[in-house]
Design an enzyme around this catalytic site. Sequence first.
Site, short mmCIF file in Angstrom:
data_model
loop_
_atom_site.label_atom_id
_atom_site.label_comp_id
_atom_site.label_asym_id
_atom_site.label_seq_id
_atom_site.Cartn_x
_atom_site.Cartn_y
_atom_site.Cartn_z
N GLY A 180 7.00 64.93 16.29
CA GLY A 180 6.59 65.34 17.77
C GLY A 180 7.47 66.42 18.31
O GLY A 180 7.89 67.45 17.75
N ASN A 208 13.12 55.66 13.26
CA ASN A 208 12.46 55.73 12.17
C ASN A 208 13.09 56.54 10.93
O ASN A 208 13.24 57.80 11.30
CB ASN A 208 10.80 56.33 12.18
N GLY A 227 9.84 58.38 23.80
CA GLY A 227 9.16 57.91 24.79
C GLY A 227 7.88 57.10 24.00
O GLY A 227 7.47 57.36 22.96
N LYS A 265 8.09 58.39 34.46
CA LYS A 265 8.24 59.81 34.17
C LYS A 265 8.57 60.37 35.62
O LYS A 265 9.39 61.36 35.63
CB LYS A 265 6.92 60.27 33.70
N ILE A 279 0.10 68.16 25.23
CA ILE A 279 0.59 69.03 24.00
C ILE A 279 0.31 68.08 22.62
O ILE A 279 0.17 66.82 22.63
CB ILE A 279 2.44 68.84 23.91
N TYR A 298 3.83 54.18 32.73
CA TYR A 298 4.35 55.56 32.30
C TYR A 298 4.62 56.60 33.52
O TYR A 298 5.33 57.23 33.43
CB TYR A 298 3.09 56.13 31.42
N1 LIG Z 1 2.70 64.97 23.71
C1 LIG Z 1 2.23 64.94 24.92
O1 LIG Z 1 1.29 65.61 25.35
C2 LIG Z 1 3.26 64.73 26.23
C3 LIG Z 1 3.36 65.14 27.44
C4 LIG Z 1 4.14 64.76 28.46
C5 LIG Z 1 5.04 64.29 27.97
N2 LIG Z 1 5.56 63.91 26.66
C6 LIG Z 1 6.50 62.95 26.36
O2 LIG Z 1 7.45 63.87 25.42
C7 LIG Z 1 8.30 62.76 24.49
C8 LIG Z 1 7.76 63.06 23.29
O3 LIG Z 1 6.62 63.03 22.84
P1 LIG Z 1 5.69 63.08 21.57
O4 LIG Z 1 4.46 63.53 21.95
O5 LIG Z 1 6.54 64.00 20.86
O6 LIG Z 1 5.68 61.48 21.02
P2 LIG Z 1 5.69 61.07 19.74
O7 LIG Z 1 5.13 59.54 19.65
O8 LIG Z 1 4.94 61.82 18.54
O9 LIG Z 1 6.95 60.98 19.17
C9 LIG Z 1 8.07 59.81 19.96
C10 LIG Z 1 9.23 59.79 18.93
O10 LIG Z 1 10.20 58.72 19.77
C11 LIG Z 1 10.62 57.62 18.97
N3 LIG Z 1 10.84 56.44 19.60
C12 LIG Z 1 9.95 55.73 20.18
N4 LIG Z 1 10.52 54.70 20.70
C13 LIG Z 1 11.75 54.96 20.58
C14 LIG Z 1 13.00 54.04 20.92
N5 LIG Z 1 12.98 52.90 21.50
N6 LIG Z 1 14.30 54.57 20.49
C15 LIG Z 1 14.33 55.80 19.80
N7 LIG Z 1 13.48 56.42 19.46
C16 LIG Z 1 11.91 55.96 19.94
C17 LIG Z 1 9.39 57.68 17.91
O11 LIG Z 1 10.00 56.63 16.61
C18 LIG Z 1 8.83 59.11 17.68
O12 LIG Z 1 9.71 59.53 16.77
C19 LIG Z 1 7.97 61.48 25.18
O13 LIG Z 1 8.76 61.08 26.34
C20 LIG Z 1 6.45 61.82 25.81
O14 LIG Z 1 6.41 60.76 26.98
C21 LIG Z 1 4.58 64.03 25.76
#
Ligand SMILES: NC(=O)c1ccc[n+]([C@@H]2O[C@H](COP(=O)([O-])OP(=O)(O)OC[C@H]3O[C@@H](n4cnc5c(N)ncnc54)[C@H](O)[C@@H]3O)[C@@H](O)[C@H]2O)c1
Length: 252
Positions: free
Chosen positions: A16, A38, A91, A166, A195, A162
């Site tokens: 991501g 992972n 997250g 945040k 995203i 959440y």
């Molecule tokens: N995708 C969106 O639309 C969006 C929007 C706003 C904020 N965010 C924030 O952006 C960040 C990344 O989101 P994403 O969409 O890439 O998520 P995702 O779920 O695709 O990836 C999250 C990654 O975090 C890792 N992870 C989870 N728990 C963990 C832990 N305890 N320790 C270490 N690693 C851990 C997972 O293994 C994964 O690789 C997050 O904080 C999310 O809240 C995402």
Amino acid sequence: MNLQDKVIAITGAGQGLGRAMAVFLASRGARIAVIDINDEHMAETLGQIEAAGSSGKSYRCNVASESEVETTFKAIADDFGALNGLVNNAGILRDGLMVKVKDGEVSKMSLSHWQSVIDVNLTGVFLCGREAAIQMINTQSEGCIVNISSISRTGNMGQSNYSAAKAGVASLAVVWAKELARYKIRANAIAPGFIATEMTAGMKPEALDHISKMIPAGRMGQPDEIAHAVAFLMENDYMSGRVVEVDGGLRL
Ligand SMILES: NC(=O)c1ccc[n+]([C@@H]2O[C@H](COP(=O)([O-])OP(=O)(O)OC[C@H]3O[C@@H](n4cnc5c(N)ncnc54)[C@H](O)[C@@H]3O)[C@@H](O)[C@H]2O)c1
């Protein structure tokens, strides 16, 4: 801060947004400490960092565990001899209404769903920020921390856990900008909108469709658009204590 040869740690870099940031910063010459839970995904990210012309190392670490975070950041400083950046990106989601009534039955958000999101998304950010700052100071590295917040920080329905986390990490960036400036460490946050990643792919298609129609830009964002904002915050030495919104104009 010129990113060439700088050492940047990114949590949740197995997929991501974190992976996109790792590859984007690597293409600007940064060396990347990939942190995730992972192993397989981290290996794929490392392959992409190398394809982008840089190098990195992976660290298996649960950001919610104090001892794992302490060990990991000490190891990063020992392995690279410096630490210039941290993106607090890892997250999770455990969405649900705080209280819901259906067919006369009352259900509620469980304490474990509340706590698991607070543990990873808020406490994890605190722990990684704290340990990264210590290693930046110990190695006398110029530094920049970026916390990944969310458009949900203003309060999104179904996301008590959440949204609270945040809002917390956006606030931590402001606190750290004030506390750490004396050590030449800056701190900022990014609040992404919706995203296209594995996280949003898990949402109901009708919900995604509904949200996409509300975004003034007319589409969801791409991971590279968030990675680009991270690079900007790392590179611009006068950016500190701010929350940058990257959301295509959407307001919840
Ligand atoms: N995708 C969106 O639309 C969006 C929007 C706003 C904020 N965010 C924030 O952006 C960040 C990344 O989101 P994403 O969409 O890439 O998520 P995702 O779920 O695709 O990836 C999250 C990654 O975090 C890792 N992870 C989870 N728990 C963990 C832990 N305890 N320790 C270490 N690693 C851990 C997972 O293994 C994964 O690789 C997050 O904080 C999310 O809240 C995402």
